[in-house]
Design a protein around this motif. Structure first.
Motif, PDB file in Angstrom:
ATOM      1  N   UNK A  22       0.834  -1.207   0.000  1.00 15.91           N
ATOM      2  CA  UNK A  22       0.000   0.000   0.000  1.00 15.91           C
ATOM      3  C   UNK A  22       0.869   1.257   0.000  1.00 15.91           C
ATOM      4  N   UNK A  23       1.943   1.258   0.801  1.00 15.10           N
ATOM      5  CA  UNK A  23       2.833   2.425   0.834  1.00 15.10           C
ATOM      6  C   UNK A  23       3.521   2.621  -0.509  1.00 15.10           C
ATOM      7  N   UNK A  24       3.967   1.532  -1.121  1.00  6.11           N
ATOM      8  CA  UNK A  24       4.639   1.607  -2.420  1.00  6.11           C
ATOM      9  C   UNK A  24       3.694   2.153  -3.486  1.00  6.11           C
ATOM     10  N   UNK A  25       2.480   1.631  -3.532  1.00  5.42           N
ATOM     11  CA  UNK A  25       1.511   2.121  -4.525  1.00  5.42           C
ATOM     12  C   UNK A  25       1.189   3.590  -4.312  1.00  5.42           C
ATOM     13  N   UNK A  26       1.012   3.997  -3.058  1.00  2.57           N
ATOM     14  CA  UNK A  26       0.712   5.411  -2.777  1.00  2.57           C
ATOM     15  C   UNK A  26       1.847   6.301  -3.257  1.00  2.57           C
ATOM     16  N   UNK A  37      -6.268   9.442  -7.209  1.00  6.61           N
ATOM     17  CA  UNK A  37      -6.742   8.181  -6.655  1.00  6.61           C
ATOM     18  C   UNK A  37      -7.231   8.432  -5.245  1.00  6.61           C
ATOM     19  N   UNK A  38      -8.448   7.990  -4.963  1.00  2.27           N
ATOM     20  CA  UNK A  38      -8.993   8.112  -3.616  1.00  2.27           C
ATOM     21  C   UNK A  38      -8.512   6.930  -2.786  1.00  2.27           C
ATOM     22  N   UNK A  39      -7.772   7.212  -1.717  1.00  3.79           N
ATOM     23  CA  UNK A  39      -7.185   6.168  -0.889  1.00  3.79           C
ATOM     24  C   UNK A  39      -7.647   6.337   0.552  1.00  3.79           C
ATOM     25  N   UNK A  40      -8.080   5.222   1.164  1.00 10.09           N
ATOM     26  CA  UNK A  40      -8.464   5.205   2.572  1.00 10.09           C
ATOM     27  C   UNK A  40      -7.692   4.087   3.250  1.00 10.09           C
ATOM     28  N   UNK A  41      -6.933   4.430   4.270  1.00 11.32           N
ATOM     29  CA  UNK A  41      -6.110   3.443   4.981  1.00 11.32           C
ATOM     30  C   UNK A  41      -5.228   2.649   4.025  1.00 11.32           C
ATOM     31  N   UNK A  42      -4.699   3.302   2.987  1.00 12.63           N
ATOM     32  CA  UNK A  42      -3.791   2.671   2.052  1.00 12.63           C
ATOM     33  C   UNK A  42      -4.456   1.932   0.912  1.00 12.63           C
ATOM     34  N   UNK A  43      -5.772   1.779   0.961  1.00 12.70           N
ATOM     35  CA  UNK A  43      -6.478   1.017  -0.070  1.00 12.70           C
ATOM     36  C   UNK A  43      -7.303   1.939  -0.961  1.00 12.70           C
ATOM     37  N   UNK A  44      -7.463   1.536  -2.236  1.00  9.27           N
ATOM     38  CA  UNK A  44      -8.343   2.277  -3.142  1.00  9.27           C
ATOM     39  C   UNK A  44      -9.577   1.432  -3.447  1.00  9.27           C
ATOM     40  N   UNK A  45     -10.457   1.932  -4.303  1.00  9.35           N
ATOM     41  CA  UNK A  45     -11.729   1.255  -4.552  1.00  9.35           C
ATOM     42  C   UNK A  45     -11.563  -0.131  -5.159  1.00  9.35           C
ATOM     43  N   UNK A  46     -10.470  -0.390  -5.849  1.00  9.85           N
ATOM     44  CA  UNK A  46     -10.285  -1.701  -6.462  1.00  9.85           C
ATOM     45  C   UNK A  46      -9.849  -2.757  -5.447  1.00  9.85           C
ATOM     46  N   UNK A  47      -9.277  -2.332  -4.335  1.00 12.36           N
ATOM     47  CA  UNK A  47      -8.927  -3.282  -3.279  1.00 12.36           C
ATOM     48  C   UNK A  47     -10.180  -3.853  -2.628  1.00 12.36           C
ATOM     49  N   UNK A  48     -11.288  -3.114  -2.681  1.00 11.46           N
ATOM     50  CA  UNK A  48     -12.555  -3.603  -2.139  1.00 11.46           C
ATOM     51  C   UNK A  48     -13.081  -4.805  -2.921  1.00 11.46           C
TER      52      UNK A  48
END
Length: 104
Positions: A22-26, A37-48
């Motif tokens: 998550x840190x690397x992608x951010x 990209x909207x990120x919450x706690x390191x994750x974006x909508x596709x991680x859901x």
């Protein structure tokens, strides 16, 4: 280096690597490429969508690269394809000076 695959049923086994990913992608997408990209706690909508991740791990235990594999669904594929096509391709300089081809 080694390759690690991490499917949804095994996320708990590799928490340290997932946090690094998550840190690397951010850093790459939000920082260097400046993608919106909207990120919450390191994750974006596709991680859901509970993808399988393929991680490249260095001998020192650091995540050096990652790929996210998503199950096919028309809405997710269409959105991703349209985002990539509308942005076009450009070369991004890498740390060693060699360009990386990227959709951005």
């Amino acid at each position: 280096m080694r390759i690690l695959t991490d499917s949804p049923q095994h996320y708990g086994r590799h928490q340290s690597f997932l946090k690094q990913k998550y840190r690397l992608r951010a850093a790459v997408f939000g920082g260097r490429l400046e993608w919106d990209v909207s990120v919450t706690d390191g994750e974006d909508q596709y991680d859901d969508l509970k993808p399988t991740y393929v991680l490249t791990i260095t001998e020192g235990g650091l995540v050096a690269g990652c790929v996210r594999l998503l199950a096919g669904s028309l809405s997710a594929e269409r959105l991703s394809f349209e985002q990539v096509c509308s942005a076009g391709y450009r070369s991004i300089p890498h740390n060693d000076g060699a360009p990386i081809r990227s959709a951005a």
